[in-house]
Motif scaffolding. Sequence first.
Motif, PDB file in Angstrom:
ATOM      1  N   THR A 133      32.134  35.986  33.359  1.00 28.06           N
ATOM      2  CA  THR A 133      32.669  36.772  34.483  1.00 28.06           C
ATOM      3  C   THR A 133      34.144  36.455  34.708  1.00 28.06           C
ATOM      4  O   THR A 133      34.923  37.339  35.067  1.00 28.06           O
ATOM      5  N   GLN A 137      36.928  39.324  34.477  1.00 30.66           N
ATOM      6  CA  GLN A 137      37.834  39.571  35.594  1.00 30.66           C
ATOM      7  C   GLN A 137      39.283  39.633  35.123  1.00 30.66           C
ATOM      8  O   GLN A 137      40.047  40.533  35.504  1.00 30.66           O
ATOM      9  N   ASP A 141      41.599  43.065  35.247  1.00 33.01           N
ATOM     10  CA  ASP A 141      42.872  43.075  35.969  1.00 33.01           C
ATOM     11  C   ASP A 141      44.029  43.440  35.044  1.00 33.01           C
ATOM     12  O   ASP A 141      44.914  44.215  35.406  1.00 33.01           O
ATOM     13  N   SER A 157      37.536  44.198  43.387  1.00 37.83           N
ATOM     14  CA  SER A 157      36.624  44.392  42.253  1.00 37.83           C
ATOM     15  C   SER A 157      35.328  43.631  42.475  1.00 37.83           C
ATOM     16  O   SER A 157      35.303  42.571  43.104  1.00 37.83           O
ATOM     17  N   ALA A 193      38.336  39.622  44.641  1.00 42.44           N
ATOM     18  CA  ALA A 193      37.430  39.507  43.490  1.00 42.44           C
ATOM     19  C   ALA A 193      36.097  38.910  43.927  1.00 42.44           C
ATOM     20  O   ALA A 193      36.061  37.805  44.478  1.00 42.44           O
ATOM     21  N   LYS A 195      32.033  38.187  42.569  1.00 45.47           N
ATOM     22  CA  LYS A 195      31.103  38.136  41.438  1.00 45.47           C
ATOM     23  C   LYS A 195      29.698  37.899  41.980  1.00 45.47           C
ATOM     24  O   LYS A 195      29.484  36.970  42.769  1.00 45.47           O
TER      25      LYS A 195
END
Length: 343
Positions: A133, A137, A141, A157, A193, A195
Amino acid sequence: MLKIHKEKSRIFDRKKKVLPFQKLLREKGELNMETEWRNYRKKNYEELELKDDFMFGKVMQNEELCRRTLETLLEMPIRGISGLERQKGIELLGDRKGIRLDIYVRDADKTVYDAEMQQRHKKEDEEGLPKRTRYYQGLIDLDILESGGKYQELPDSYIIFICTFDPFGKNRSRYTFGNVCLEDTDIRLHDGAVKIFFNTKGSREGMNADVRMLLEYLDTKSVANKLTEDLDRAVEEVRRNEKWRLEYMKERFIYIEAREDGRLDGLEEGREEGRKEGLEEGRKAALEEAQREAAFNMAEMLVKNVEAAMRNFHVDLPGACNGLGIHIEEYGKAKEMLDSLKE
């Protein structure tokens, strides 16, 4: 996109009647890689469920179903979605490792969502998935931010992994991660961000009812509300789509070629591990037995798929092989192997 070398596409060796990529497995010295692939390819098209990668991608191509599924998982409204892509590739220059995202989409507020279906469970997943992850990421980006762009322009995101196993072993159905200050957890980084890991087999205690029913559907196929009913109907529609059936079969063969060409994740690491000295003799014997069984299973699947294409689409042998993207010689060798084993 993976570049498949057609000159390396011979699936069977005439003398040994084994798969070329079995040599790579022997070098790797690992049984789990072959076992995992053998179990995966045994699944017939009619047996695919929403938790299977191919089915998940096809169902989520329906933008409305995709939006409703994301809304349910995230427990928040999403204002429209656009730019939906299945298997979105983000490539880097040179030999740097690119990625392919299962489902990539943006909403009206430019928030980015990456939804990944994860069924494979290996012991290194507890470390591998979080690092994955992180890498995703960074590349997402990088893909978004144009040259000379400002960091403030990066959208929020969500990277979402839906797992059919518990990635952290705490029996939770949802693990959400955001960046916080370790000295004072009331201070959040607000980098936009997030997750999230979902575990379809975790405890449902205290969960939102709609999320619980969605995870139950993914785990047991039990239909309990309007969303799961619509998802189940979409799954049946995909199963009836003959064009996608052929696409599924063709993807499996391309995947085999990709393994043969040594381009899939972890293969290089596997080779290094296979070069280590001192592999136990019993482990080698188990691997060789798995290779023999894998060769038979692959031959059986190839023959069945070709003959099913001939029967369902009323085409001759060359037409069926061409539609599946394989060579007639491959079919002949597979047929020869099955016949010799039946004698």
